[in-house]
Motif scaffolding. Structure first.
Motif, PDB file in Angstrom:
ATOM      1  N   GLY A 106       0.786  -1.221   0.000  1.00 51.76           N
ATOM      2  CA  GLY A 106       0.000   0.000   0.000  1.00 51.76           C
ATOM      3  C   GLY A 106       0.822   1.278   0.000  1.00 51.76           C
ATOM      4  O   GLY A 106       0.276   2.369   0.219  1.00 51.76           O
ATOM      5  N   LEU A 107       2.125   1.174  -0.255  1.00 49.25           N
ATOM      6  CA  LEU A 107       3.003   2.350  -0.212  1.00 49.25           C
ATOM      7  C   LEU A 107       2.552   3.436  -1.183  1.00 49.25           C
ATOM      8  O   LEU A 107       2.493   4.622  -0.820  1.00 49.25           O
ATOM      9  CB  LEU A 107       4.447   1.939  -0.532  1.00 49.25           C
ATOM     10  CG  LEU A 107       5.459   3.080  -0.649  1.00 49.25           C
ATOM     11  CD1 LEU A 107       5.617   3.806   0.675  1.00 49.25           C
ATOM     12  CD2 LEU A 107       6.815   2.548  -1.139  1.00 49.25           C
ATOM     13  N   TYR A 108       2.246   3.058  -2.404  1.00 47.59           N
ATOM     14  CA  TYR A 108       1.844   4.057  -3.402  1.00 47.59           C
ATOM     15  C   TYR A 108       0.610   4.825  -2.935  1.00 47.59           C
ATOM     16  O   TYR A 108       0.568   6.067  -3.018  1.00 47.59           O
ATOM     17  CB  TYR A 108       1.562   3.371  -4.744  1.00 47.59           C
ATOM     18  CG  TYR A 108       1.098   4.313  -5.830  1.00 47.59           C
ATOM     19  CD1 TYR A 108       1.998   5.128  -6.506  1.00 47.59           C
ATOM     20  CD2 TYR A 108      -0.253   4.388  -6.173  1.00 47.59           C
ATOM     21  CE1 TYR A 108       1.570   5.998  -7.506  1.00 47.59           C
ATOM     22  CE2 TYR A 108      -0.693   5.246  -7.170  1.00 47.59           C
ATOM     23  CZ  TYR A 108       0.230   6.055  -7.831  1.00 47.59           C
ATOM     24  OH  TYR A 108      -0.199   6.911  -8.808  1.00 47.59           O
ATOM     25  N   ASP A 109      -0.382   4.108  -2.412  1.00 52.15           N
ATOM     26  CA  ASP A 109      -1.600   4.768  -1.945  1.00 52.15           C
ATOM     27  C   ASP A 109      -1.304   5.685  -0.758  1.00 52.15           C
ATOM     28  O   ASP A 109      -1.895   6.785  -0.649  1.00 52.15           O
ATOM     29  CB  ASP A 109      -2.656   3.734  -1.552  1.00 52.15           C
ATOM     30  CG  ASP A 109      -3.201   2.972  -2.763  1.00 52.15           C
ATOM     31  OD1 ASP A 109      -3.120   3.517  -3.883  1.00 52.15           O
ATOM     32  OD2 ASP A 109      -3.684   1.842  -2.585  1.00 52.15           O
ATOM     33  N   THR A 110      -0.412   5.260   0.114  1.00 50.61           N
ATOM     34  CA  THR A 110      -0.042   6.083   1.269  1.00 50.61           C
ATOM     35  C   THR A 110       0.591   7.392   0.811  1.00 50.61           C
ATOM     36  O   THR A 110       0.198   8.482   1.268  1.00 50.61           O
ATOM     37  CB  THR A 110       0.962   5.341   2.172  1.00 50.61           C
ATOM     38  OG1 THR A 110       0.337   4.185   2.717  1.00 50.61           O
ATOM     39  CG2 THR A 110       1.452   6.233   3.319  1.00 50.61           C
ATOM     40  N   VAL A 111       1.543   7.303  -0.104  1.00 55.91           N
ATOM     41  CA  VAL A 111       2.243   8.487  -0.582  1.00 55.91           C
ATOM     42  C   VAL A 111       1.310   9.397  -1.364  1.00 55.91           C
ATOM     43  O   VAL A 111       1.336  10.633  -1.209  1.00 55.91           O
ATOM     44  CB  VAL A 111       3.464   8.070  -1.422  1.00 55.91           C
ATOM     45  CG1 VAL A 111       4.068   9.279  -2.152  1.00 55.91           C
ATOM     46  CG2 VAL A 111       4.507   7.411  -0.535  1.00 55.91           C
ATOM     47  N   LYS A 112       0.469   8.826  -2.215  1.00 59.01           N
ATOM     48  CA  LYS A 112      -0.473   9.643  -2.977  1.00 59.01           C
ATOM     49  C   LYS A 112      -1.469  10.333  -2.041  1.00 59.01           C
ATOM     50  O   LYS A 112      -1.886  11.480  -2.288  1.00 59.01           O
ATOM     51  CB  LYS A 112      -1.209   8.822  -4.016  1.00 59.01           C
ATOM     52  CG  LYS A 112      -0.345   8.319  -5.156  1.00 59.01           C
ATOM     53  CD  LYS A 112       0.336   9.469  -5.908  1.00 59.01           C
ATOM     54  CE  LYS A 112      -0.619  10.291  -6.733  1.00 59.01           C
ATOM     55  NZ  LYS A 112       0.102  11.327  -7.537  1.00 59.01           N
ATOM     56  N   GLY A 113      -1.868   9.655  -0.978  1.00 63.11           N
ATOM     57  CA  GLY A 113      -2.772  10.266  -0.025  1.00 63.11           C
ATOM     58  C   GLY A 113      -2.160  11.488   0.644  1.00 63.11           C
ATOM     59  O   GLY A 113      -2.811  12.523   0.821  1.00 63.11           O
ATOM     60  N   ILE A 114      -0.875  11.388   1.000  1.00 61.18           N
ATOM     61  CA  ILE A 114      -0.178  12.530   1.608  1.00 61.18           C
ATOM     62  C   ILE A 114      -0.003  13.648   0.583  1.00 61.18           C
ATOM     63  O   ILE A 114      -0.232  14.825   0.867  1.00 61.18           O
ATOM     64  CB  ILE A 114       1.193  12.094   2.151  1.00 61.18           C
ATOM     65  CG1 ILE A 114       1.031  11.054   3.262  1.00 61.18           C
ATOM     66  CG2 ILE A 114       1.973  13.303   2.665  1.00 61.18           C
ATOM     67  CD1 ILE A 114       2.335  10.410   3.704  1.00 61.18           C
ATOM     68  N   SER A 115       0.389  13.282  -0.630  1.00 57.88           N
ATOM     69  CA  SER A 115       0.713  14.298  -1.643  1.00 57.88           C
ATOM     70  C   SER A 115      -0.505  15.097  -2.088  1.00 57.88           C
ATOM     71  O   SER A 115      -0.389  16.269  -2.467  1.00 57.88           O
ATOM     72  CB  SER A 115       1.365  13.633  -2.861  1.00 57.88           C
ATOM     73  OG  SER A 115       0.435  12.831  -3.580  1.00 57.88           O
ATOM     74  N   THR A 116      -1.677  14.458  -2.042  1.00 56.08           N
ATOM     75  CA  THR A 116      -2.901  15.136  -2.495  1.00 56.08           C
ATOM     76  C   THR A 116      -3.743  15.660  -1.333  1.00 56.08           C
ATOM     77  O   THR A 116      -4.815  16.215  -1.545  1.00 56.08           O
ATOM     78  CB  THR A 116      -3.756  14.188  -3.343  1.00 56.08           C
ATOM     79  OG1 THR A 116      -4.140  13.051  -2.550  1.00 56.08           O
ATOM     80  CG2 THR A 116      -2.996  13.719  -4.571  1.00 56.08           C
ATOM     81  N   GLY A 117      -3.258  15.454  -0.103  1.00 60.03           N
ATOM     82  CA  GLY A 117      -4.005  15.915   1.054  1.00 60.03           C
ATOM     83  C   GLY A 117      -5.141  15.014   1.443  1.00 60.03           C
ATOM     84  O   GLY A 117      -6.004  15.377   2.253  1.00 60.03           O
ATOM     85  N   ALA A 118      -5.154  13.791   0.888  1.00 59.91           N
ATOM     86  CA  ALA A 118      -6.261  12.869   1.144  1.00 59.91           C
ATOM     87  C   ALA A 118      -5.978  11.919   2.292  1.00 59.91           C
ATOM     88  O   ALA A 118      -6.837  11.133   2.686  1.00 59.91           O
ATOM     89  CB  ALA A 118      -6.569  12.052  -0.117  1.00 59.91           C
ATOM     90  N   ALA A 119      -4.735  11.993   2.853  1.00 61.20           N
ATOM     91  CA  ALA A 119      -4.395  11.076   3.940  1.00 61.20           C
ATOM     92  C   ALA A 119      -5.217  11.400   5.182  1.00 61.20           C
ATOM     93  O   ALA A 119      -5.515  12.563   5.463  1.00 61.20           O
ATOM     94  CB  ALA A 119      -2.902  11.179   4.261  1.00 61.20           C
ATOM     95  N   ALA A 120      -5.553  10.348   5.916  1.00 67.75           N
ATOM     96  CA  ALA A 120      -6.378  10.532   7.107  1.00 67.75           C
ATOM     97  C   ALA A 120      -5.579  11.245   8.188  1.00 67.75           C
ATOM     98  O   ALA A 120      -4.384  11.072   8.293  1.00 67.75           O
ATOM     99  CB  ALA A 120      -6.846   9.176   7.613  1.00 67.75           C
TER     100      ALA A 120
END
Length: 361
Positions: free
Chosen positions: A347-361
């Motif tokens: 899930g690394l890609y999803d984690t990084v994309k979530g942070i980069s787009t502000g979508a991380a919880a």
């Protein structure tokens, strides 16, 4: 492109004046002899020792990174009152990256520049995400990740598992493009093309998935290899390609921007821990400040390099939206396989994309 790092540096610059008078230069087994400033309390500790650090890098003195390294040296020596001295070695005069990292791991007082692909080989495979194709759509996405708690923890993992300390990551190296002996518009055009990449597994795998025949090679060997037909193409930022005169042996530049690359300056953790906390802070804060200077030089240097290529007869290929989409789609195969082939956290890609787009919880 510099918004998040600019905010971070405002605090650095505000405390810079206070740091300038620090006499925080605890002795170390890796310190140099007295440089004649022992009488200045701000320049040396009670033993008169000065911490001297050798900084080696591949960049030519005309490149933004080398000019910013000069700024880093100036800032460190000013804000430490001379208690820390940086000795600069451009053009690989101190040795190749792998050799310098070996020296770091033995405790030597050395700094060099690396990237995610290199650091992934030192116990923290997740660093490879920064060198994977099309991870980030903009520089602001990249800054968001580099400024996150997740990234700070990743750097601590590298210090613990790999013995390497990341001093700064905010130096723009550039958007990596492809310079070739033939026109390249889409990944399908890479078929059969012998493309020089960095000598690491991540670079080889990513370009295999994009359709090329990757060849790991030192940059110093590329000009002769391309002129002799050993390789057909090379990928790097425009400034790096131009400053090495590759436009003399290849005439098609494809601006596909497959990686938005920053330079990560590192030293050995064993050496880093011999510095006082104040010295560590000076070294890292000045590195960030010099990184902003590097980034100010980047745009002008890129424009100059692109014009120089055009003047040398290079055809510059700007991708259409449809062509760019084909590159991004082709890269997905690499991400689908990375966890199993490169040891990435699930899930690394999803984690990084979530942070980069502000979508991380």
């Amino acid at each position: 492109m510099k918004t998040k790092w600019t905010k971070r540096m405002l605090a650095t610059l505000l405390c810079g004046a206070m740091m300038a008078g620090l006499a925080a230069c605890g002795s170390s087994t890796d310190t140099a002899a007295d440089d004649g400033t022992a009488g200045n309390d701000a320049a040396a500790d009670s033993t008169g020792a000065v911490v001297t650090i050798n900084v080696g890098y591949e960049n030519a003195t005309t490149e933004p990174a080398a000019q910013a390294a000069e700024k880093w040296k100036e800032l460190v020596e000013e804000k430490s009152g001379g208690s820390i001295q940086l000795e600069l070695f451009p053009n690989s005069t101190l040795g190749k990256k792998n050799d310098l990292i070996d020296q770091m791991l033995m405790g030597e007082n050395v700094i060099t520049v690396a990237d995610g692909a290199f650091l992934a080989d030192y116990g923290v495979p997740d660093f490879g995400i920064f060198y994977a194709p099309y991870t980030f759509e903009s520089w602001d996405e990249l800054w968001a990740v580099l400024d996150s708690d997740w990234y700070a923890d990743l750097c601590d993992q590298l210090a613990s598992a790999g013995g390497l300390r990341v001093l700064t990551s905010n130096w723009i190296y550039g958007a990596r493009d492809i310079l070739s002996i033939k026109e390249v518009h889409t990944p399908s055009d890479l078929s059969g093309l012998k493309l020089r990449v960095s000598s690491n597994d991540l670079s080889v795998r990513s370009f295999e998935d994009l359709g090329a025949t990757p060849v790991g090679m030192d940059m110093g060997d590329v000009y002769q290899a391309m002129s002799g037909g050993t390789i057909d193409a090379v990928e790097n930022p425009i400034t790096s390609l131009y400053n090495r005169s590759f436009q003399e042996v290849a005439k098609y530049l494809t601006k596909n921007e497959h990686i938005l690359a920053t330079s990560m300056w590192i030293c050995g953790e064993s050496f880093f821990t011999t510095l006082t906390e104040e010295q560590q802070q000076i070294l890292m804060e000045c590195a960030d400040e010099a990184g902003l200077y590097n980034n100010e030089l980047y745009d002008a240097a890129t424009e100059e390099a692109e014009q120089g290529m055009k003047d040398a007869g290079v055809t510059v290929i700007e991708l259409t939206d449809d062509e760019k989409a084909q590159w991004v789609e082709a890269a997905q195969k690499f991400f689908d396989e990375a966890s199993s082939t490169l040891g990435w956290t699930e899930g690394l890609y999803d984690t990084v994309k979530g942070i980069s787009t502000g979508a991380a919880a």
